[in-house]
Design a protein around this motif. Structure first.
Motif, PDB file in Angstrom:
ATOM      1  N   ASN A  96      10.129  -3.057  -1.475  1.00 36.40           N
ATOM      2  CA  ASN A  96       9.231  -2.024  -0.969  1.00 36.40           C
ATOM      3  C   ASN A  96       9.017  -2.131   0.539  1.00 36.40           C
ATOM      4  O   ASN A  96       8.159  -1.466   1.091  1.00 36.40           O
ATOM      5  N   GLY A  97       9.774  -2.992   1.206  1.00 35.05           N
ATOM      6  CA  GLY A  97       9.708  -3.097   2.657  1.00 35.05           C
ATOM      7  C   GLY A  97       8.752  -4.151   3.186  1.00 35.05           C
ATOM      8  O   GLY A  97       8.746  -4.440   4.389  1.00 35.05           O
ATOM      9  N   ILE A  98       7.946  -4.757   2.331  1.00 28.57           N
ATOM     10  CA  ILE A  98       6.967  -5.741   2.800  1.00 28.57           C
ATOM     11  C   ILE A  98       7.650  -6.991   3.353  1.00 28.57           C
ATOM     12  O   ILE A  98       7.210  -7.563   4.348  1.00 28.57           O
ATOM     13  N   ARG A  99       8.726  -7.418   2.740  1.00 28.12           N
ATOM     14  CA  ARG A  99       9.455  -8.591   3.262  1.00 28.12           C
ATOM     15  C   ARG A  99       9.939  -8.319   4.693  1.00 28.12           C
ATOM     16  O   ARG A  99       9.881  -9.195   5.544  1.00 28.12           O
ATOM     17  N   ASP A 100      10.409  -7.105   4.951  1.00 29.04           N
ATOM     18  CA  ASP A 100      10.854  -6.753   6.297  1.00 29.04           C
ATOM     19  C   ASP A 100       9.699  -6.815   7.287  1.00 29.04           C
ATOM     20  O   ASP A 100       9.853  -7.283   8.418  1.00 29.04           O
TER      21      ASP A 100
ATOM     22  N   ALA B 190       0.495  -3.084   7.047  1.00 24.46           N
ATOM     23  CA  ALA B 190       1.476  -2.104   6.565  1.00 24.46           C
ATOM     24  C   ALA B 190       1.006  -1.532   5.241  1.00 24.46           C
ATOM     25  O   ALA B 190       0.287  -2.191   4.489  1.00 24.46           O
ATOM     26  N   ILE B 191       1.412  -0.308   4.974  1.00 24.31           N
ATOM     27  CA  ILE B 191       1.224   0.284   3.646  1.00 24.31           C
ATOM     28  C   ILE B 191       2.600   0.652   3.121  1.00 24.31           C
ATOM     29  O   ILE B 191       3.505   0.967   3.894  1.00 24.31           O
ATOM     30  N   THR B 192       2.757   0.573   1.805  1.00 21.77           N
ATOM     31  CA  THR B 192       4.080   0.825   1.235  1.00 21.77           C
ATOM     32  C   THR B 192       4.127   2.070   0.372  1.00 21.77           C
ATOM     33  O   THR B 192       5.146   2.719   0.284  1.00 21.77           O
ATOM     34  N   GLY B 193       3.040   2.344  -0.318  1.00 21.98           N
ATOM     35  CA  GLY B 193       3.049   3.483  -1.222  1.00 21.98           C
ATOM     36  C   GLY B 193       3.860   3.248  -2.478  1.00 21.98           C
ATOM     37  O   GLY B 193       3.955   4.114  -3.338  1.00 21.98           O
ATOM     38  N   LYS B 194       4.465   2.075  -2.580  1.00 16.98           N
ATOM     39  CA  LYS B 194       5.244   1.759  -3.769  1.00 16.98           C
ATOM     40  C   LYS B 194       5.283   0.240  -3.940  1.00 16.98           C
ATOM     41  O   LYS B 194       4.981  -0.513  -3.030  1.00 16.98           O
ATOM     42  N   GLY B 195       5.682  -0.169  -5.134  1.00 18.09           N
ATOM     43  CA  GLY B 195       5.795  -1.592  -5.415  1.00 18.09           C
ATOM     44  C   GLY B 195       4.793  -2.043  -6.458  1.00 18.09           C
ATOM     45  O   GLY B 195       3.962  -1.269  -6.931  1.00 18.09           O
TER      46      GLY B 195
ATOM     47  N   TYR C  84       0.465 -12.739  -0.148  1.00 16.92           N
ATOM     48  CA  TYR C  84       0.596 -11.698   0.869  1.00 16.92           C
ATOM     49  C   TYR C  84       0.646 -10.339   0.177  1.00 16.92           C
ATOM     50  O   TYR C  84       1.364 -10.174  -0.811  1.00 16.92           O
ATOM     51  N   VAL C  85      -0.127  -9.380   0.705  1.00 17.15           N
ATOM     52  CA  VAL C  85      -0.123  -8.016   0.168  1.00 17.15           C
ATOM     53  C   VAL C  85      -0.134  -7.017   1.317  1.00 17.15           C
ATOM     54  O   VAL C  85      -0.547  -7.327   2.429  1.00 17.15           O
ATOM     55  N   SER C  86       0.308  -5.808   1.008  1.00 17.15           N
ATOM     56  CA  SER C  86       0.185  -4.712   1.964  1.00 17.15           C
ATOM     57  C   SER C  86      -1.263  -4.221   1.926  1.00 17.15           C
ATOM     58  O   SER C  86      -2.033  -4.574   1.030  1.00 17.15           O
ATOM     59  N   LEU C  87      -1.620  -3.385   2.875  1.00 14.50           N
ATOM     60  CA  LEU C  87      -2.980  -2.850   2.921  1.00 14.50           C
ATOM     61  C   LEU C  87      -3.321  -2.073   1.650  1.00 14.50           C
ATOM     62  O   LEU C  87      -4.471  -2.053   1.211  1.00 14.50           O
ATOM     63  N   ASP C  88      -2.309  -1.484   1.016  1.00 12.95           N
ATOM     64  CA  ASP C  88      -2.554  -0.755  -0.229  1.00 12.95           C
ATOM     65  C   ASP C  88      -2.408  -1.646  -1.469  1.00 12.95           C
ATOM     66  O   ASP C  88      -2.304  -1.147  -2.590  1.00 12.95           O
ATOM     67  N   GLY C  89      -2.433  -2.962  -1.287  1.00 10.90           N
ATOM     68  CA  GLY C  89      -2.489  -3.891  -2.414  1.00 10.90           C
ATOM     69  C   GLY C  89      -1.184  -4.153  -3.132  1.00 10.90           C
ATOM     70  O   GLY C  89      -1.175  -4.700  -4.229  1.00 10.90           O
ATOM     71  N   LYS C  90      -0.077  -3.808  -2.527  1.00  2.00           N
ATOM     72  CA  LYS C  90       1.222  -4.030  -3.160  1.00  2.00           C
ATOM     73  C   LYS C  90       1.770  -5.394  -2.766  1.00  2.00           C
ATOM     74  O   LYS C  90       1.594  -5.866  -1.645  1.00  2.00           O
TER      75      LYS C  90
END
Length: 185
Positions: free
Chosen positions: A21-25, A145-150, A9-15
């Motif tokens: 970084n909030g992805i689990r939430d 989602a995008i995180t911008g970090k991680g 699983y990754v965010s749209l920005d590849g994190k």
């Protein structure tokens, strides 16, 4: 010959979902029975799950007593944990330790009988498999989602690796499953 599928699983920005970084939430907030049922069916396609020590320790403390829809697959399908420090893997049924050279261990597993291998470890383990060039399919579950970090899923590489899209599936929640194979295969 068995293939090695990297599922992640990754965010749209590849994190990655590792870390804070909030992805689990985001993952926990998504209610998509169609995607969940499809995901569980994909789990049952695996001949074995491969992971690193850190992921094993987290999963061994969760899956054996979980009532999550994925628990039956996670507990019954054989697992191989890659570790040079772990002495036993008795905390989770159907688990064995691969303590040798990762590339050699992967080659042995691929040469064996059975269904495809699915790597489901953490970011560090996934990055090591990508660097080694042993991945036959990238199965990315892109979250809306995008995180911008991680931590990025892909490590720095010496050169770009061209991939070919072989399948994509969109779900009502906005999750996308994207399946790529190396373009030269």
């Amino acid at each position: 010959m068995r293939r090695l599928i990297l599922g992640f699983y990754v965010s749209l920005d590849g994190k990655s979902a590792d870390g804070d970084n909030g992805i689990r939430d985001v993952m926990d907030s998504i209610d998509d029975p169609e995607q969940e049922e499809y995901f569980v069916s994909r789990l049952w396609e695996a001949g074995a799950f491969l992971m690193g020590r850190k992921t094993y320790e987290i999963c061994a403390g969760y899956w054996p007593t979980s009532d999550h829809p994925s628990a039956k697959a996670m507990n019954e399908i054989p697992k191989v944990v890659f570790s040079r420090t772990l002495e036993t893997a008795d905390d989770w049924p159907e688990t064995r330790i691969a303590g040798g050279d990762t590339a050699e261990e992967i080659a042995k597993l691929k040469a064996g009988p059975g269904k495809d291998l699915v790597a489901c470890g953490g970011t560090e383990f996934m990055q090591s498999l990508i660097k080694l060039g042993v991945v036959d399919e990238y199965r990315l579950w892109v979250l809306p989602a995008i995180t911008g970090k991680g931590a990025p899923l892909v490590p720095e590489l010496d050169e770009a690796r061209k991939l070919r899209l072989v399948k994509s599936t969109a779900f009502p929640s906005g999750i996308l499953e994207l399946c790529y194979v190396p373009a030269d295969r």
